[in-house]
Design an enzyme around this catalytic site. Structure first.
Site, mmCIF file in Angstrom:
data_model
loop_
_atom_site.group_PDB
_atom_site.id
_atom_site.type_symbol
_atom_site.label_atom_id
_atom_site.label_comp_id
_atom_site.label_asym_id
_atom_site.label_seq_id
_atom_site.Cartn_x
_atom_site.Cartn_y
_atom_site.Cartn_z
ATOM 1 N N ASP A 11 18.489 67.761 34.436
ATOM 2 C CA ASP A 11 19.278 66.759 33.720
ATOM 3 C C ASP A 11 20.658 67.373 33.519
ATOM 4 O O ASP A 11 20.794 68.360 32.799
ATOM 5 C CB ASP A 11 18.582 66.481 32.372
ATOM 6 C CG ASP A 11 19.392 65.581 31.443
ATOM 7 O OD1 ASP A 11 20.556 65.254 31.779
ATOM 8 O OD2 ASP A 11 18.855 65.227 30.385
ATOM 9 N N HIS A 18 20.233 59.582 26.527
ATOM 10 C CA HIS A 18 19.340 60.208 27.533
ATOM 11 C C HIS A 18 18.691 59.163 28.443
ATOM 12 O O HIS A 18 17.474 59.158 28.613
ATOM 13 C CB HIS A 18 18.246 60.995 26.821
ATOM 14 C CG HIS A 18 18.728 62.185 26.056
ATOM 15 N ND1 HIS A 18 19.009 63.395 26.657
ATOM 16 C CD2 HIS A 18 18.986 62.364 24.737
ATOM 17 C CE1 HIS A 18 19.391 64.272 25.746
ATOM 18 N NE2 HIS A 18 19.400 63.662 24.565
ATOM 19 N N TYR A 230 15.662 74.013 21.006
ATOM 20 C CA TYR A 230 15.515 72.764 21.746
ATOM 21 C C TYR A 230 16.760 72.443 22.547
ATOM 22 O O TYR A 230 17.859 72.429 22.033
ATOM 23 C CB TYR A 230 15.232 71.607 20.791
ATOM 24 C CG TYR A 230 14.998 70.311 21.527
ATOM 25 C CD1 TYR A 230 13.832 70.128 22.261
ATOM 26 C CD2 TYR A 230 15.932 69.287 21.504
ATOM 27 C CE1 TYR A 230 13.600 68.958 22.947
ATOM 28 C CE2 TYR A 230 15.705 68.103 22.187
ATOM 29 C CZ TYR A 230 14.537 67.944 22.900
ATOM 30 O OH TYR A 230 14.313 66.775 23.576
ATOM 31 N N LYS A 233 13.616 68.064 26.796
ATOM 32 C CA LYS A 233 12.205 68.237 27.117
ATOM 33 C C LYS A 233 12.077 68.848 28.518
ATOM 34 O O LYS A 233 13.019 68.827 29.293
ATOM 35 C CB LYS A 233 11.539 66.855 27.051
ATOM 36 C CG LYS A 233 10.082 66.873 26.676
ATOM 37 C CD LYS A 233 9.801 67.298 25.268
ATOM 38 C CE LYS A 233 8.359 67.669 25.058
ATOM 39 N NZ LYS A 233 8.195 68.634 23.975
ATOM 40 N N ASP A 234 10.894 69.356 28.827
ATOM 41 C CA ASP A 234 10.701 70.096 30.079
ATOM 42 C C ASP A 234 10.214 69.143 31.159
ATOM 43 O O ASP A 234 9.178 69.365 31.776
ATOM 44 C CB ASP A 234 9.678 71.193 29.846
ATOM 45 C CG ASP A 234 9.889 71.849 28.507
ATOM 46 O OD1 ASP A 234 10.821 72.645 28.404
ATOM 47 O OD2 ASP A 234 9.137 71.534 27.559
ATOM 48 N N ASP A 235 10.929 68.061 31.323
ATOM 49 C CA ASP A 235 10.510 66.960 32.195
ATOM 50 C C ASP A 235 10.024 67.465 33.559
ATOM 51 O O ASP A 235 10.803 68.027 34.326
ATOM 52 C CB ASP A 235 11.676 65.983 32.335
ATOM 53 C CG ASP A 235 12.186 65.550 30.966
ATOM 54 O OD1 ASP A 235 11.351 65.372 30.060
ATOM 55 O OD2 ASP A 235 13.401 65.411 30.803
HETATM 56 P P1 13P Z 1 15.699 64.727 27.811
HETATM 57 O O1 13P Z 1 14.914 66.015 27.766
HETATM 58 O O2 13P Z 1 15.169 63.785 28.836
HETATM 59 O O3 13P Z 1 17.160 65.027 28.004
HETATM 60 O O4 13P Z 1 15.511 63.975 26.429
HETATM 61 C C1 13P Z 1 15.874 64.629 25.269
HETATM 62 C C2 13P Z 1 15.739 63.836 24.010
HETATM 63 O O5 13P Z 1 15.953 64.401 22.954
HETATM 64 C C3 13P Z 1 15.347 62.425 24.026
HETATM 65 O O6 13P Z 1 15.325 61.876 22.734
HETATM 66 MG MG MG Z 2 18.825 64.289 28.638
HETATM 67 MG MG MG Z 3 15.016 64.075 30.913
#
Ligand code: 13P
Ligand code: MG
Ligand code: MG
Ligand code: 13P
Length: 378
Positions: A11, A18, A230, A233-235
């Protein structure tokens, strides 16, 4: 011929929070890979899932090749530049280190790779998920490779009846890769015992026991283990080979009809159902729900066919509607209990800091040597 499939995703910026990368950002990353991949790549395919951009590449340089990783890293750097120029949210979000050091692992982007001898026909599936973490694939992998309720091939096909070996990683361990190999079917309960804990134990790969061939790989990186705080997230991304010595494509897709609850969604701090979506979908409700896309390909001499969007079918509209209901249902209870992740998994500092502050004001009523209970003001 031996071919390597590599997926590297990051990302590096998105529109409106997001939600989704801009067209210009995607074009920039795509062009960079095309213009600089000459002599390195056999083929490439670029897509987005939520706010993440994934580069799927074929080549014959094996896994963990520094040149391939560097190409993806530099493509994301070029993308970050455009994200900054366009004022996109979270420009460069997943590029956590300043200088490239030979491999994207441990630097922010997620990656998974597999090398194998191409079969005369070589179908495979490329999954990408947003607003969740690698454990989201635990249940679908277990059900596709070890449960005849989803994979009747385990009963019907002598080729896969020998079962599969799961390599499972303890992603809480940060000193190195802590892994265990377990065999289905005889270790089914051990596998389930680990995979129930999506935040700690994650399927890293699956192999055929009949041939030893690689069947599936999943990205296992955990961003907060890298950054110490943080950063998103670890998509996760995953590659799964199908048919013949592996489950059929439909058996691999079958578990995604469950819309099972996974960690992620808003601020990476809640549980939400995993919704199978079309390629290049955005996210919406409550920064979610967590989404997964799937592009099906065949590869021949390293060249990809066009992708087929595996979740673009009327059946999955029904699944999406049901999953939306599950998303709304768990949101009814806001911060309470299983709607929000436990303390150990909370991605944002707020609750953690608040609990630290409140901790000082707790008293143990009547404890020896403890503070006496405070008297209420009259
Ligand atoms: P991402 O990890 O997809 O960037 O999302 C982060 C987030 O905090 C969504 O609320
Ligand atoms: Mg994001
Ligand atoms: Mg993401
Ligand atoms: P076809 O007969 O259409 O090739 O399908 C075979 C199969 O095993 C489907 O799961």
């Amino acid at each position: 011929m031996n071919v390597t499939l590599s997926v590297i995703k990051a990302d590096v910026g998105s529109i409106g929070g997001h939600i989704r990368p801009s067209d210009k950002l995607k074009e920039t990353v795509r062009n960079f890979v095309r213009d600089n991949g000459n002599g390195l790549l056999l083929d490439s395919y670029l897509s987005s899932t939520g706010d993440d951009i994934a580069i799927l590449m074929s080549h014959n340089r094996g896994v963990d090749d520094p040149k391939i990783h560097e190409l993806a890293w530099k493509a994301f750097m070029a993308g970050t530049q455009v994200a900054k120029e366009q004022g996109l949210y979270g420009a460069g979000q997943d590029l956590l280190k300043d200088a490239f050091a030979g491999n994207v692992r441990g630097m922010g982007p997620a990656s998974c790779e597999m090398e194998f001898e191409e079969r005369p026909n070589e179908p495979f599936l490329f999954f990408a998920a947003d607003k969740t973490d690698p454990g989201a694939y635990n249940l679908p992998m277990y059900l596709a490779f070890a449960d005849p309720m989803h994979c009747p091939g385990l009963l019907l096909s002598t080729k896969i009846a020998k079962g599969f070996t799961f390599t499972i990683m303890d992603v809480s361990y940060t000193e190195g890769d802590r892994v265990i190999e377990l065999h289905a079917p005889e270790h089914l309960y051990d596998i389930a015992c680990l995979l129930r804990d999506n935040e700690r134990f994650v399927v890293e790969s699956v192999r055929s026991r009949a041939t030893g061939d690689i069947a599936a790989v999943v990205s296992t990186s955990r961003l907060h283990n890298i950054a110490g705080k943080y950063t998103g997230k670890d998509d996760p991304v995953a590659l799964v080979r199908s048919q013949s010595n592996f489950p059929a494509t439909g058996e691999i897709l079958s578990p995604y009809r469950l819309g099972h609850y996974v960690a992620g969604t808003m601020r990476g701090s809640h549980n939400g159902p995993l919704m199978p979506v079309r390629l290049n979908s955005s996210v919406s409700f409550f920064d979610g729900p967590p989404v997964v896309s799937c592009a099906a390909f065949c590869v021949h001499n390293g060249k990809f066919t066009e992708p087929v969007d595996a979740f673009d079918h009327p059946f999955w509209d029904w699944v999406r509607n049901r999953t939306a209901e599950k998303a709304a249902e768990i949101r009814q209870q806001g911060f309470s209990g299983p709607a929000m992740l436990p303390y150990s998994e909370l991605e944002y500092g707020g609750v953690v800091e608040k609990l630290g502050e409140l901790d000082k004001n707790f008293v143990v009523r009547g404890a020896k040597g403890g503070k006496p209970p405070k008297k209420e003001a009259a």
